[in-house]
Motif scaffolding. Structure first.
Motif, short mmCIF file in Angstrom:
data_model
loop_
_atom_site.label_atom_id
_atom_site.label_comp_id
_atom_site.label_asym_id
_atom_site.label_seq_id
_atom_site.Cartn_x
_atom_site.Cartn_y
_atom_site.Cartn_z
N LEU A 8 0.74 -1.18 0.17
CA LEU A 8 0.24 -0.02 0.07
C LEU A 8 0.76 1.20 0.15
O LEU A 8 0.63 2.20 -0.64
N LEU A 9 2.06 1.36 0.75
CA LEU A 9 2.86 2.41 0.65
C LEU A 9 3.40 2.58 -0.50
O LEU A 9 3.76 3.61 -1.02
N VAL A 10 4.10 1.54 -1.26
CA VAL A 10 4.32 1.78 -2.62
C VAL A 10 3.52 2.11 -3.75
O VAL A 10 3.91 3.22 -4.28
N ILE A 11 2.10 1.54 -3.39
CA ILE A 11 1.29 2.23 -4.39
C ILE A 11 0.99 3.74 -4.22
O ILE A 11 0.85 4.57 -5.27
N LEU A 12 0.86 4.06 -2.86
CA LEU A 12 0.73 5.67 -2.64
C LEU A 12 1.87 6.54 -3.16
O LEU A 12 1.79 7.45 -3.67
N PHE A 13 3.16 5.57 -2.87
CA PHE A 13 4.46 6.48 -3.30
C PHE A 13 4.23 6.72 -4.66
O PHE A 13 4.61 7.90 -5.23
N VAL A 14 4.11 5.75 -5.43
CA VAL A 14 4.12 5.91 -6.91
C VAL A 14 3.20 6.57 -7.47
O VAL A 14 3.26 7.55 -8.31
N GLY A 15 1.84 6.65 -6.97
CA GLY A 15 0.74 7.49 -7.18
C GLY A 15 1.03 9.03 -6.81
O GLY A 15 0.93 9.90 -7.53
N LEU A 16 1.74 9.36 -5.74
CA LEU A 16 2.17 10.66 -5.48
C LEU A 16 3.20 11.12 -6.29
O LEU A 16 2.98 12.31 -6.97
N TRP A 20 2.48 13.92 -9.25
CA TRP A 20 3.06 15.29 -9.21
C TRP A 20 3.92 15.68 -10.23
O TRP A 20 3.89 16.87 -11.00
N LEU A 21 4.49 14.67 -11.12
CA LEU A 21 5.17 14.81 -12.12
C LEU A 21 4.07 15.08 -13.24
O LEU A 21 4.43 16.18 -14.33
N ALA A 22 3.02 14.58 -13.57
CA ALA A 22 1.87 14.87 -14.36
C ALA A 22 1.48 16.36 -14.17
O ALA A 22 1.12 17.08 -15.06
N GLY A 23 1.31 16.67 -12.89
CA GLY A 23 0.65 17.98 -12.72
C GLY A 23 1.78 19.17 -12.92
O GLY A 23 1.65 20.00 -13.71
N LYS A 24 2.93 18.77 -12.84
CA LYS A 24 3.98 19.86 -13.22
C LYS A 24 4.24 19.82 -14.95
O LYS A 24 4.42 20.81 -15.39
N ILE A 25 4.10 18.79 -15.58
CA ILE A 25 4.06 18.73 -16.96
C ILE A 25 2.90 19.31 -17.55
O ILE A 25 3.09 20.31 -18.41
N VAL A 26 1.89 19.09 -16.95
CA VAL A 26 0.70 19.38 -17.95
C VAL A 26 0.12 20.60 -17.42
O VAL A 26 -0.31 21.39 -18.37
N ARG A 27 0.13 20.86 -16.31
CA ARG A 27 -0.61 22.20 -15.66
C ARG A 27 0.44 23.36 -15.04
O ARG A 27 0.11 24.40 -14.81
N GLY A 28 1.68 22.59 -14.95
CA GLY A 28 2.59 23.60 -14.22
C GLY A 28 2.73 23.59 -12.80
O GLY A 28 3.47 24.27 -11.98
N THR A 29 1.52 23.17 -12.14
CA THR A 29 1.60 22.96 -10.56
C THR A 29 0.90 21.83 -10.11
O THR A 29 0.41 20.93 -11.09
N GLY A 30 1.30 21.27 -9.11
CA GLY A 30 0.69 20.14 -8.40
C GLY A 30 -0.69 20.35 -8.07
O GLY A 30 -1.48 21.27 -7.90
N LEU A 38 -4.33 10.67 -6.23
CA LEU A 38 -5.35 10.11 -6.93
C LEU A 38 -5.38 10.29 -8.51
O LEU A 38 -5.51 9.49 -9.20
N VAL A 39 -4.48 11.57 -8.79
CA VAL A 39 -4.15 11.49 -10.31
C VAL A 39 -3.28 10.47 -10.67
O VAL A 39 -3.37 9.89 -11.72
N GLY A 40 -2.29 10.11 -9.83
CA GLY A 40 -1.19 9.18 -10.26
C GLY A 40 -1.81 7.92 -10.27
O GLY A 40 -1.36 6.96 -11.10
N ILE A 41 -2.77 7.47 -9.42
CA ILE A 41 -3.17 6.16 -9.38
C ILE A 41 -4.21 5.87 -10.52
O ILE A 41 -4.18 4.96 -11.27
N ALA A 42 -5.05 6.97 -10.83
CA ALA A 42 -5.89 6.84 -11.84
C ALA A 42 -4.94 6.78 -13.23
O ALA A 42 -5.18 6.10 -14.24
N GLY A 43 -3.93 7.61 -13.29
CA GLY A 43 -3.01 7.44 -14.47
C GLY A 43 -2.31 6.22 -14.61
O GLY A 43 -2.24 5.60 -15.83
#
Length: 89
Positions: A8-16, A20-30, A38-43
């Motif tokens: 569960l910790l690995v899933i949460l870490f990977v999702g986080l 965060w990376l997707a938020g920085k790339i697409v939107r410019g902020t987290g 949630l965005v990472g897990i959905a991704g």
């Protein structure tokens, strides 16, 4: 199905990290801690559905899972932006 505490910790870490990376790339902020997770897990779900159908395989390990999930989260965010934002990237 049983998920250990470490799993569960690995899933949460990977999702986080992926969110965060997707938020920085697409939107410019987290999106905040919970939003990034949630965005990472959905991704990761989007990537696990889409990539095998396209014949794409990145590899195994924690880093590849983060990349895999981040790419899926970026795709998810771009689709959401396309639907909500009237087609502007």
């Amino acid at each position: 199905m049983h998920i250990s505490n470490e799993g569960l910790l690995v899933i949460l870490f990977v999702g986080l990290v992926a969110g965060w990376l997707a938020g920085k790339i697409v939107r410019g902020t987290g999106f905040g801690l919970i939003g990034d997770i949630l965005v990472g897990i959905a991704g990761a779900l989007v990537a696990s559905f889409l990539f095998p159908k396209l014949g794409i395989h990145i590899g195994t390990g924690l880093i590849s899972e983060i990349i895999y999930s981040a790419i899926g989260a970026i795709i998810l965010l771009l689709v959401v932006r396309l639907v909500r934002g009237g087609g502007r990237f």
